[in-house]
Motif scaffolding. Structure first.
Motif: not given
Length: 550
Positions: A9-27
């Protein structure tokens, strides 16, 4: 089944991950990660265990444990934020749009169902108009596509009846079943032999090109990255620390962590052995033949010759390395020498000093266990999750030295943990609280506490990151020097074998096809099989004139 090659596709990426934040409790496991994957592109996400790469990848399809909390960010595909979708909507994405090849196929496949049943079930779940007959036909076609030989015969097999490479091919078939636009491959070749690894990687590249799929490759193996990927993201402590085109990462890396990954591999050579050292263990013409029984009366109609006429001699302070593909008989040999296989299947002479191991039984065999120990491949599976580290390491002492006081046992446990580079203060923790490298150190400590003379090391580094592999190899070399131990080192990783072994046996189909000193095997291999193993191990570099060109 017709393959529909997808166009970029010429109109951008297939998947874009932006600013992802994942925590396990406080970690915080993933801290503000952003990355893109283009149509038909191969992107590698690399880093050590615990860097957050698998959590990042699994977040795309929200395949995370319940304890995980996605607190920020987005994953955009075809204009939709996948993180906002409910389970029903996600089911239309999982498998159809994005599929996953998991790291360990044996635990990902259902052990009580045949391969056919599992593939048919998946196809019917994602294709409502498909009949069972059509699903069975497509299952056979998929297995043929991924290179399962005699697929019509193997389709009814259970996972345990297939080799590691075959199981991984089945996992790839399942990932391809719904013709996805992207595949997430999470360490797809970590536990495979070098030749099987090369086959799986070639298969993935061919299928990707044929189908026009994108591939997100999660790995700690930079050799795989250079062979497969177009762009690379390097992760450390939940953050992307460097990104760029693959060649730039390998030739112009800037971040110290990336440079440490590029330079991390087992180095050095084996300790110089004393040719006059006493022989610790001698095996002469040993065989391990497992009977094949059929019929109502279970008559023996043949044998699986797992080890067939092998001889070896291991001296004090020296390492004999055993290499070969899965099914070559390496681990069977180690288990046989330790009397961990039914005696009726074993033939030949095994002398430990002047004691015939094959003739021992009862208390005599039990006493022998103090002198011969083993470190298994999977440090997590071989450690009881219900026992603390102190209890695990001390278990042998309770059996073999029952007269020791609790204080004396604790002193020995602390000393051996310190020897393997672990803080004795951590001895009251449990295995799940440690990294893979730390768990392998615990396994080594458990084997060493009885002060053995001979240690079998069965693929002890195959599941570890490159940097951790290097640490464990250095540790084993130091321990051998201090204790003058004899090692039988079993591995399919020739880099590790080269770093530790004085003498090498190359096994294929239960037989030794070539043997010699480490220098002879690596610089002047005679057999085509040995040359193929070396070529596959060293990033497919050619073996010309019998010499590996570094």
């Amino acid at each position: 089944m017709t393959d529909n090659t997808k166009t970029s596709a010429a109109d951008g990426p297939l998947v874009a991950v932006n600013g992802l934040q994942v925590a396990f409790g406080k970690n915080v496991a993933v801290d503000g990660v952003s990355l893109t994957i283009g149509h038909g592109e191969t992107v590698a996400l690399v880093g050590e265990s615990g860097s957050g790469k698998s959590v990042t990848a699994m977040s795309i399809l929200k395949l995370l444990p319940k304890a995980a909390n996605i607190s920020a960010g987005s994953v955009v595909m075809e204009g939709r934020n996948l993180l906002d979708l409910d389970n029903a909507a996600l089911r239309s994405v999982r498998g159809r749009k994005v599929s996953v090849i998991f790291q360990e196929p044996m635990t990902s496949l259902n052990p009580v169902h045949t391969i056919q049943r599992q593939l048919v079930e998946m196809l019917l779940q994602h294709n409502t108009g498909m009949s069972k007959r059509e699903a069975r036909a497509q299952t056979l076609e998929l297995l043929e596509q991924v290179g399962i030989q005699n697929a019509h015969e193997r389709v009814g097999a259970y996972p345990h009846e297939l080799s590691g490479g075959q199981r991984q091919r089945v996992m790839i078939a399942m990932a391809l079943a719904c013709n996805p636009e992207m595949i997430i491959a999470d360490e797809p070749t970590t536990a495979l032999d070098v030749t099987v690894q090369a086959q799986i990687l070639t298969l993935l590249k061919d299928l990707q090109k044929k189908r026009g799929m994108a591939l997100l490759l999660i790995t700690h193996d930079l050799g795989v990255v250079r062979h497969m990927a177009e762009r690379v993201y390097v992760m450390q402590h939940g953050k992307i620390v460097e990104e760029g085109k693959t060649e730039d990462i390998f030739t112009k890396a800037q971040h110290p962590y990336t440079l440490s990954l590029l330079n991390a591999e087992p180095k050095g050579t084996a300790l110089a052995g004393d040719p006059n050292a006493p022989t610790v263990l001698k095996a002469d013409n040993v065989k391990v033949w497992f009977p094949i029984k059929k019929g109502f009366l279970r008559k023996t109609v043949g044998h699986v010759k797992a080890v067939d006429g092998l001889s070896l001699d291991i001296k004090s302070g020296q390492t004999v390395g055993v290499v070969g593909e899965s099914g070559s008989g390496k681990s069977t040999l180690g288990n046989m020498l330790l009397r961990l296989i039914d005696k009726s299947c074993c033939h030949g002479t095994v002398l430990f000093g002047d004691v015939d191991v094959q003739k021992l039984s009862g208390a005599d065999l039990c006493r022998l266990r103090t002198d011969i120990q083993i470190v298994f491949q999977d440090p997590f599976g071989s450690l009881s999750p219900r026992m603390s580290v102190a209890e695990i390491v001390a278990e042998g002492l309770e059996l073999h030295e029952p007269n020791l006081t609790a204080a004396e046992v604790d002193t020995k446990v602390c000393a051996v943990l310190n020897e393997v580079g672990l803080d004795p203060e951590m001895r009251h923790r449990y295995p799940h609280e440690f990294s893979g490298g730390q768990r392998q150190r615990i396994s080594i400590a458990r084997a060493l506490i009885l002060e053995p003379k001979f240690l079998v090391l069965d693929e002890p580094t195959s599941a570890l990151d490159m940097t951790v592999q290097e640490q464990v190899v250095n540790l084993l070399r130091d321990i051998q020097k201090r204790r003058n131990l004899a090692y039988l080192f079993i591995s399919h990783d020739l880099k590790v074998i080269r770093a530790l072994s004085n003498h090498i046996l190359v096994m294929k189909d239960g037989k030794v096809v070539e043997q010699g000193t480490a220098q002879e095997i690596f610089q002047q291999p005679k057999e085509a099989y040995t040359k193929a193993l070396i070529a596959a191990a060293f990033n497919n570099k050619a073996v010309g004139g019998g010499v590996v060109k570094d």
